[in-house]
Design an enzyme around this catalytic site. Structure first.
Site, PDB file in Angstrom:
ATOM      1  N   HIS A   1       0.941  -1.173  -0.079  1.00 56.42           N
ATOM      2  CA  HIS A   1      -0.169   0.062  -0.033  1.00 56.42           C
ATOM      3  C   HIS A   1       0.806   1.267  -0.079  1.00 56.42           C
ATOM      4  O   HIS A   1       2.064   1.210   0.657  1.00 56.42           O
ATOM      5  CB  HIS A   1      -0.834   0.040   1.349  1.00 56.42           C
ATOM      6  N   PRO A   2       0.488   2.401  -0.581  1.00 53.31           N
ATOM      7  CA  PRO A   2       1.279   3.334  -0.478  1.00 53.31           C
ATOM      8  C   PRO A   2       1.708   3.935   0.601  1.00 53.31           C
ATOM      9  O   PRO A   2       2.768   4.797   0.598  1.00 53.31           O
ATOM     10  CB  PRO A   2       0.623   4.697  -1.331  1.00 53.31           C
ATOM     11  N   ARG A   3       1.244   3.604   1.790  1.00 54.02           N
ATOM     12  CA  ARG A   3       1.816   4.143   2.958  1.00 54.02           C
ATOM     13  C   ARG A   3       2.948   3.384   3.547  1.00 54.02           C
ATOM     14  O   ARG A   3       3.486   3.457   4.459  1.00 54.02           O
ATOM     15  CB  ARG A   3       0.836   4.146   4.314  1.00 54.02           C
ATOM     16  N   LYS A   4       3.406   2.276   2.947  1.00 51.76           N
ATOM     17  CA  LYS A   4       4.286   1.250   3.445  1.00 51.76           C
ATOM     18  C   LYS A   4       5.734   1.557   2.718  1.00 51.76           C
ATOM     19  O   LYS A   4       5.875   2.439   2.179  1.00 51.76           O
ATOM     20  CB  LYS A   4       3.789  -0.184   3.028  1.00 51.76           C
ATOM     21  N   ILE A   5       6.705   0.616   3.166  1.00 54.50           N
ATOM     22  CA  ILE A   5       8.115   0.924   2.764  1.00 54.50           C
ATOM     23  C   ILE A   5       8.353   1.088   1.229  1.00 54.50           C
ATOM     24  O   ILE A   5       8.903   2.080   0.708  1.00 54.50           O
ATOM     25  CB  ILE A   5       9.046  -0.177   3.142  1.00 54.50           C
TER      26      ILE A   5
END
Ligand SMILES: *Cc1c(COP(=O)(O)O)cnc(C)c1O
Length: 379
Positions: free
Chosen positions: A183-187
């Protein structure tokens, strides 16, 4: 480049022409579903994590659901999980008709307290699923020891933990299997996407079949040996993931450096506890989560930070407090005091490679103002 919006956004993925060109090549190839790019992405992640198998999936949530199913979790079974996590962790359990058993966290690390795990196990327990909160791995040795003794599999919810290590080993290789999120919030990101990693060959065989409709390829057509899912990752997404893997080292180094800088800036702010990284751990710093003193109204701080053009959010959720789980299990807050406290007092600050030292200084300066402006908690 930080796009339009608040002056400092919570997270901005590191994307450039590499990703766009990789997608273009897939579109031109005409092969769009899971194919050669997914296989290449899987082998890059397997070699980063150090497992013999990796399976690209459509999200971490579907990856957790698929793996729990492949581990034999069925209706009425129980899965032991920490109370403090993104609710997808518990939803994957519920979707199998099983029951999530919430364990409190260690307030120092935000991770499941291993000392409380054994008491949560019953004869219906089918698996233990620690979460690597914000990219700091759970304390896996004692958890694995309990699981080994009781003959239970351990699934790492490693959604936030790509590049995190525990005593020299990568997250995702520390137990029976691990699941990452893109997801875009991840690394790293593929838009939506996930990856299951494991060294267990028999589990790998079940994952492979269940990921694609429960189908095994025959000479002319497929045999359907199970009621499987379609949880594949398309080659369009996988191509983005390959380009992102090329940036992984840069992302890792930048997050380490910026987290250290932010930590030293926060050392002067008495009411804010910076993230704790015990010896033997490398934090991925997917999220930089601080703990505010109990007399600070955290929600007011989020509002005051937003007014100062800086995006922040809560740490994550104490799941037993969420309406669905509250309604179904009605667990007292006193049973999960640390997760309840973390739900109320944890705050995520912006941290990503595009930030500069000046941005971090601004974040801390504004945080001090926001805490002063938010006043003391009324209740
Ligand atoms: C983000 C996250 C998930 C869900 O990941 P998706 O890829 O969005 O499904 C699950 N567990 C944790 C701990 C997460 O942070």
């Amino acid at each position: 480049m930080v796009p339009e919006g608040p002056r400092v956004r919570l997270n901005v993925p590191l994307l450039d022409r590499d990703e766009a060109e990789a997608v273009e090549r897939v579109l031109e190839s005409g092969f769009l579903t899971q194919g050669p790019r997914a296989a290449e992405f899987e082998s890059l992640v397997a070699s980063q994590v150090g497992t013999s198998h990796a399976f690209a999936v459509s999200s971490a949530t579907t990856g957790l659901h698929l793996t729990l199913d492949a581990l034999g979790v069925r209706a009425g079974d129980e899965v032991v999980i920490p109370d403090f996590s993104f609710p997808a962790t518990a939803n994957a359990v519920v979707q199998l008709g099983a029951v999530p058993v919430f364990v409190d966290i260690d307030i120092e690390t935000f991770n499941m307290d291993p000392a409380l795990v054994e008491a949560a196990v019953t004869e219906r327990t089918k698996a233990i699923m620690p979460v690597h909160a914000f990219g700091l791995t759970a304390d896996m040795e004692p958890i694995n020891a309990i699981a080994d003794r009781l003959g239970l599999p351990v699934l790492e919810d490693a959604a936030c933990a790509l590049t995190a290590t525990y005593h020299g080993r990568q997250a995702g290789s520390l137990a029976t299997a691990g699941v990452f999120s893109f997801h875009p919030r991840k690394i790293i990101t593929t838009g939506e996407g996930g990856m299951i990693t494991t060294n267990d060959g028999a589990l790998a065989d079940r994952l492979r079949v269940l990921r694609t409709h429960g189908a095994v390829r025959g000479e002319l057509y497929m045999d359907f040996i199970d009621a499987g899912y379609n949880y594949r990752l398309s080659d369009v997404h996988a191509a983005i993931g390959i380009a992102q893997m090329g940036k992984l080292h840069t992302i890792f180094e930048a997050r380490q450096r910026l987290a250290a800088e932010l930590g030293s800036l926060l050392a002067d702010v008495a009411s804010v506890r910076a993230p704790i990284v015990p010896d033997g751990y490398t934090h991925s710093f997917q999220s930089y989560v601080v703990l505010l003193d109990d007399d600070i109204d955290r929600d007011r701080v989020i509002v005051e930070m937003k007014r100062r053009d800086i995006e922040t959010t809560l740490g994550t959720y104490s799941m037993h407090l969420q309406p669905y789980f509250r309604g179904r299990f009605s667990i007292d807050d006193e049973a999960l005091p640390h997760a309840t406290r973390a739900h109320r007092q944890a705050l995520t600050l912006p941290l990503y490679p595009q930030l500069r030292t000046a941005d971090l200084e601004l974040i801390v300066e504004r945080l001090v103002e926001a805490i002063a402006a938010s006043g003391a908690r009324s209740s």
